[in-house]
Scaffold this motif. Structure first.
Motif, PDB file in Angstrom:
ATOM      1  N   HIS A  93     -43.648 111.813  59.580  1.00  3.33           N
ATOM      2  CA  HIS A  93     -44.443 110.616  59.867  1.00  3.33           C
ATOM      3  C   HIS A  93     -45.762 110.987  60.551  1.00  3.33           C
ATOM      4  CE1 HIS A  93     -42.915 110.900  64.080  1.00  3.33           C
ATOM      5  NE2 HIS A  93     -44.077 110.317  64.353  1.00  3.33           N
ATOM      6  N   GLU A 125     -48.777 109.093  63.347  1.00  2.00           N
ATOM      7  CA  GLU A 125     -49.040 107.974  64.247  1.00  2.00           C
ATOM      8  C   GLU A 125     -50.538 107.679  64.198  1.00  2.00           C
ATOM      9  OE1 GLU A 125     -47.286 109.111  68.004  1.00  2.00           O
ATOM     10  OE2 GLU A 125     -45.481 109.813  66.972  1.00  2.00           O
ATOM     11  N   ASN A 172     -54.619 106.015  69.825  1.00  4.31           N
ATOM     12  CA  ASN A 172     -53.577 106.521  68.937  1.00  4.31           C
ATOM     13  C   ASN A 172     -52.334 105.656  69.075  1.00  4.31           C
ATOM     14  OD1 ASN A 172     -52.623 107.400  71.401  1.00  4.31           O
ATOM     15  ND2 ASN A 172     -52.924 109.572  70.987  1.00  4.31           N
ATOM     16  N   GLY A 173     -51.327 105.933  68.222  1.00  4.63           N
ATOM     17  CA  GLY A 173     -50.191 105.036  68.096  1.00  4.63           C
ATOM     18  C   GLY A 173     -49.448 104.717  69.369  1.00  4.63           C
ATOM     19  N   ASN A 174     -49.130 105.752  70.184  1.00  2.00           N
ATOM     20  CA  ASN A 174     -48.313 105.480  71.364  1.00  2.00           C
ATOM     21  C   ASN A 174     -49.069 104.675  72.410  1.00  2.00           C
ATOM     22  OD1 ASN A 174     -49.899 107.843  71.753  1.00  2.00           O
ATOM     23  ND2 ASN A 174     -48.667 108.393  73.522  1.00  2.00           N
ATOM     24  N   TYR A 225     -41.663  99.917  64.104  1.00  2.00           N
ATOM     25  CA  TYR A 225     -42.899 100.290  64.781  1.00  2.00           C
ATOM     26  C   TYR A 225     -44.140  99.533  64.308  1.00  2.00           C
ATOM     27  CZ  TYR A 225     -39.874 103.985  66.453  1.00  2.00           C
ATOM     28  OH  TYR A 225     -38.829 104.665  67.019  1.00  2.00           O
ATOM     29  N   ALA A 228     -47.436 101.404  63.986  1.00  2.00           N
ATOM     30  CA  ALA A 228     -47.799 102.402  64.996  1.00  2.00           C
ATOM     31  C   ALA A 228     -47.246 103.778  64.622  1.00  2.00           C
ATOM     32  CB  ALA A 228     -47.285 101.989  66.364  1.00  2.00           C
ATOM     33  N   VAL A 229     -46.185 103.783  63.819  1.00  2.00           N
ATOM     34  CA  VAL A 229     -45.616 104.993  63.244  1.00  2.00           C
ATOM     35  C   VAL A 229     -45.481 104.718  61.747  1.00  2.00           C
ATOM     36  CG1 VAL A 229     -43.671 106.605  63.247  1.00  2.00           C
ATOM     37  CG2 VAL A 229     -44.344 105.443  65.375  1.00  2.00           C
TER      38      VAL A 229
END
Length: 279
Positions: free
Chosen positions: A115, A117, A205-207, A270, A273-274
């Motif tokens: 994956h 992100e 970024n995703g997190n 997610y 986001a992922v």
């Protein structure tokens, strides 16, 4: 009297038989569980261990006991795979893996691309990139990896143009054209979302987007696509010690992590986001 005794004996015998049957069933279940072949994987908490827990359910049906250990740093998961204590890890992107090998003399390889992100551009005081005007501020992370990703994403969306060939080492000094006359403000990654009410746009970024309560799909005005340069270079992988990439357990793990069931789990949980990586 004899009939009563016989009846009592029969009842006891039946009860004993039933108990024996229960015991046999319990023993059988324990034996079946013990017969599962172990796969030891080191992971980070989010999203990797969560994805692995879902994969564990599927692998159990195929005869595998996926044993996941969560680490809170980015060094030990590679060390335990290099030493052979673990079969694989799932916590890092391919660029970090290559850099780790170079700096530490390890022999880790990519066994499967799972994956990425995606970086996104999120609205602050403005909602559309077309509304940008001279003097508007866009906040980006200041660390080397994330700064380059942010700048490449801004370039992909026509906000700036970078010097040829800078790629994933780009910095603000590599901005060749700035047609909107915007100011790029560099901040520590964790601080970027906190200035969202003070700047035109932020890049996350995703997190960090998840922590800020953003949905990539619903809130980002733009984000990295799976065929972008950044996605290809920051895809999160299953890493193993060189020579183990074709082992039975590793191949089973990668197959499940790339399955439609896991892709659906990632997409549902997610919200962008992922993102499952597709070559």
């Amino acid at each position: 009297m004899k009939k009563r005794i016989l009846a009592g004996v029969l009842s006891v015998a039946l009860a004993a038989g039933l108990l024996a049957g229960c015991g046999a069933e319990t023993k059988k279940e324990t034996t079946d569980s013990a017969a599962l072949k172990p796969i030891k994987v080191a992971a980070s908490a989010t999203p990797h261990s969560e994805i692995l827990e879902k994969a564990k359910e599927i692998l159990a049906k195929e005869g595998w006991d996926l044993q996941v250990t969560v680490f809170d740093d980015y060094v030990q998961p590679n060390e335990v795979v290099e030493s052979g204590d673990f079969d694989a890890n799932y916590f890092q992107h391919i660029t970090y893996l290559k850099d780790f090998n170079t700096k530490n003399g390890t022999h880790l390889v990519d066994a499967g691309d799972i994956h990425y992100e995606p970086f996104g551009i999120y609205p602050g005081t403005k909602k559309d990139l077309k509304d940008l005007a001279k003097g508007d501020v866009i906040a980006i992370p200041n660390d080397t990896t994330n700064e380059a990703r942010a700048l490449l994403l801004l370039q992909d969306n026509g906000v700036i143009k970078l010097k040829d060939g800078v790629g994933l080492e780009a910095t603000v000094n590599d901005i060749k054209e700035n047609p909107y006359g915007v100011k790029i403000e560099e901040l520590v990654a964790a601080q970027v979302s906190r200035v969202i009410k003070e700047v035109a746009f932020v890049t996350l970024n995703g997190n960090y987007a998840l922590q800020a309560g953003f949905s990539v799909k619903n809130d980002a005005v733009a984000y990295e696509t799976s065929d972008s340069e950044a996605a290809k270079n920051y895809v999160n992988v299953v890493a193993v010690k060189e020579g183990n990439e074709d082992s039975e357990g590793v191949k089973a793990l990668v197959k499940v992590l790339k399955s439609d069931e896991i892709k659906k789990f990632i997409n549902d949980k997610y919200d962008g986001a992922v993102v499952p990586f597709e070559k």
